[in-house]
Scaffold this motif. Structure first.
Motif, short mmCIF file in Angstrom:
data_model
loop_
_atom_site.label_atom_id
_atom_site.label_comp_id
_atom_site.label_asym_id
_atom_site.label_seq_id
_atom_site.Cartn_x
_atom_site.Cartn_y
_atom_site.Cartn_z
N ASP A 1 26.42 77.65 23.43
CA ASP A 1 25.67 78.70 22.73
C ASP A 1 25.08 79.62 23.80
OD1 ASP A 1 26.09 77.64 20.17
OD2 ASP A 1 24.40 76.29 20.38
N SER B 1 28.49 81.88 20.07
CA SER B 1 28.93 80.57 20.54
C SER B 1 30.39 80.66 20.92
CB SER B 1 28.77 79.51 19.45
OG SER B 1 27.42 79.33 19.13
N TYR C 1 33.26 69.27 12.13
CA TYR C 1 31.83 69.31 12.47
C TYR C 1 31.44 70.68 13.01
CZ TYR C 1 27.51 68.48 15.02
OH TYR C 1 26.23 68.58 15.51
N SER D 1 31.07 73.39 10.36
CA SER D 1 30.07 73.24 9.30
C SER D 1 28.82 74.05 9.62
CB SER D 1 29.72 71.76 9.11
OG SER D 1 29.18 71.22 10.29
N THR E 1 25.05 74.87 10.30
CA THR E 1 23.95 74.14 10.95
C THR E 1 22.89 73.75 9.93
OG1 THR E 1 24.33 75.36 12.99
CG2 THR E 1 22.20 74.27 12.76
N GLY E 2 22.51 72.49 9.95
CA GLY E 2 21.46 72.00 9.08
C GLY E 2 21.91 71.67 7.67
N GLU F 1 27.26 69.40 7.53
CA GLU F 1 27.13 69.10 8.95
C GLU F 1 26.80 67.63 9.15
OE1 GLU F 1 24.86 70.84 12.86
OE2 GLU F 1 23.66 70.47 11.07
N TYR G 1 29.19 65.06 11.00
CA TYR G 1 28.71 64.37 12.19
C TYR G 1 28.94 62.86 12.07
CZ TYR G 1 25.78 62.68 15.95
OH TYR G 1 25.34 62.03 17.07
N ARG H 1 19.31 75.36 19.60
CA ARG H 1 19.82 75.02 18.28
C ARG H 1 20.14 73.53 18.26
NH1 ARG H 1 24.36 79.60 17.34
NH2 ARG H 1 23.06 81.40 17.80
N PRO H 2 20.20 72.92 17.09
CA PRO H 2 20.52 71.49 17.02
C PRO H 2 21.82 71.12 17.71
CG PRO H 2 19.70 72.23 14.91
CD PRO H 2 19.84 73.47 15.77
N GLN H 3 22.86 71.97 17.63
CA GLN H 3 24.12 71.63 18.28
C GLN H 3 24.01 71.59 19.80
OE1 GLN H 3 23.84 74.29 16.13
NE2 GLN H 3 25.77 74.62 15.07
#
Length: 131
Positions: A9, A15, A76, A79, A81-82, A86, A90, A122-124
């Motif tokens: 990212d 990304s 994954y 998908s 995010t959140g 996802e 995962y 970000r979570p990823q």
């Protein structure tokens, strides 16, 4: 054949994921022998497109040991995010035996990872270490 995916990212909100096949048997072998190849490819492609090469944090490497795991990684990454998709993707990815690790391409990024200075990711982008 195993498949390596590098997801990064960038500070401009974009990304990029690059994928390559590997004969290496596991993520640890890949991380110690050839982790810089994909990052160099990301840098070259982004420069050609006139995009920033500055990441928001370390990229994430996904090591899929077979075709089933590779498909799970693709699902994954596609998908939202959140989302529930996802989460489901995962779980399917981890069940398929995908290993996940941070990938660090520059000295400043290595220091940020080692010093724990990862903020606002970000979570990823929050790597979970080897699995």
């Amino acid at each position: 054949m195993a498949v390596i995916t590098l997801l990064s990212d960038f500070v401009d909100g974009t990304s990029m994921a690059l994928v390559e096949d590997t004969d290496l048997g596991n993520l640890n072998d890949y991380m110690t022998q050839s982790q810089g190849k994909l990052w160099a490819g990301v840098q070259q492609r982004r420069r050609k497109q006139g995009l920033t090469t500055i990441r928001r944090g370390p990229g994430t490497i996904y090591f899929a040991p077979d075709e089933t795991a590779s498909v799970a990684v693709e699902r994954y990454l596609q998908s939202a995010t959140g989302s529930q998709d996802e989460t489901t993707a995962y779980l399917a990815m981890t069940k398929a035996g995908v290993s996940i690790a941070p990938h660090v391409g520059a000295e400043a990024e290595r220091m940020a990872l080692l010093d724990g200075q990862l903020r606002d990711l970000r979570p990823q982008a929050k790597a979970q270490g080897f699995s």
